[in-house]
Design an enzyme around this catalytic site. Sequence first.
Site, mmCIF file in Angstrom:
data_model
loop_
_atom_site.group_PDB
_atom_site.id
_atom_site.type_symbol
_atom_site.label_atom_id
_atom_site.label_comp_id
_atom_site.label_asym_id
_atom_site.label_seq_id
_atom_site.Cartn_x
_atom_site.Cartn_y
_atom_site.Cartn_z
ATOM 1 N N ASP A 19 0.794 -1.130 0.099
ATOM 2 C CA ASP A 19 -0.073 0.076 -0.013
ATOM 3 C C ASP A 19 0.986 1.453 -0.012
ATOM 4 O O ASP A 19 1.926 1.119 0.557
ATOM 5 C CB ASP A 19 -0.787 -0.158 1.264
ATOM 6 C CG ASP A 19 -1.899 1.103 1.109
ATOM 7 O OD1 ASP A 19 -2.437 1.566 -0.023
ATOM 8 O OD2 ASP A 19 -2.640 1.452 2.247
ATOM 9 N N ASN A 67 -9.780 -2.661 -7.130
ATOM 10 C CA ASN A 67 -9.116 -1.903 -7.765
ATOM 11 C C ASN A 67 -9.547 -1.570 -9.147
ATOM 12 O O ASN A 67 -8.717 -0.342 -9.844
ATOM 13 C CB ASN A 67 -7.621 -2.594 -8.070
ATOM 14 C CG ASN A 67 -6.840 -2.220 -6.601
ATOM 15 O OD1 ASN A 67 -5.799 -3.303 -6.148
ATOM 16 N ND2 ASN A 67 -7.251 -1.308 -5.633
#
Length: 238
Positions: A19, A67
């Site tokens: 991340d 995503n």
Amino acid sequence: MEQPIQELAKGLSIGIIMDGNGRWAKRQGLPRTAGHKKGAEVFQDITRYCNQLGVESVTFYAFSTENWRRPQDEVGAIMKLFGEYLVKAFDYQKENNRVVFLGDRSVLEPRHQQLMDEIETKTAGNTGMTLNIAVNYGGRPEIVRAARQLAELVKEGKLQPQDITEEMMSGHMYTRGQKDPDFILRPSGEKRLSNFMLWQAAYSELVEMDVLWPDFTRADLDAAILEFCHRSRRFGGI
């Protein structure tokens, strides 16, 4: 006196949520795609380091089912990078890694699906670290998939509903036959699982670090392992 990091890391199963790529790029005044490229380089280095440490398995959260909602150019760049690193994945054969892809690959480009199949087949007999790469992966869809597979067995008369066990569910996860993660590592300062390994992480320790993934180093992994080893794991007991 602290044990050597190799002794502490040996045999561990680690989940990593990569991340902070976009935020890293923004801080550098670069496009988000630059952050993903740097993050992919860190992924490769940390994979090699985990192997050197004797880690049993490491699962990288590369691309989630959510995503796809990102801007199309960013998704395209990520998938291009994924294709490039799929080719490089053959290098892991030399390191004796077994490569497993987690997630629904049916929506990926056919050439990527073919490479994924080839890599899994060619590395299936390797006896070193298991490298799991989660692509188009979500923890909830994984559980639904397992439930549907067991439901089909019930429908076919091969299984009774009352005979379904946790072990059976685990056996229908993408990670079947593997050890559940000892700890889930999330860089970037965020403190959530984000739909990652929800079934497998039932008793995993959560280790958060305030460092963006493109800045993540081997020393940071050492620190995460030390943090995990200082935890007291009771698994619901006293």
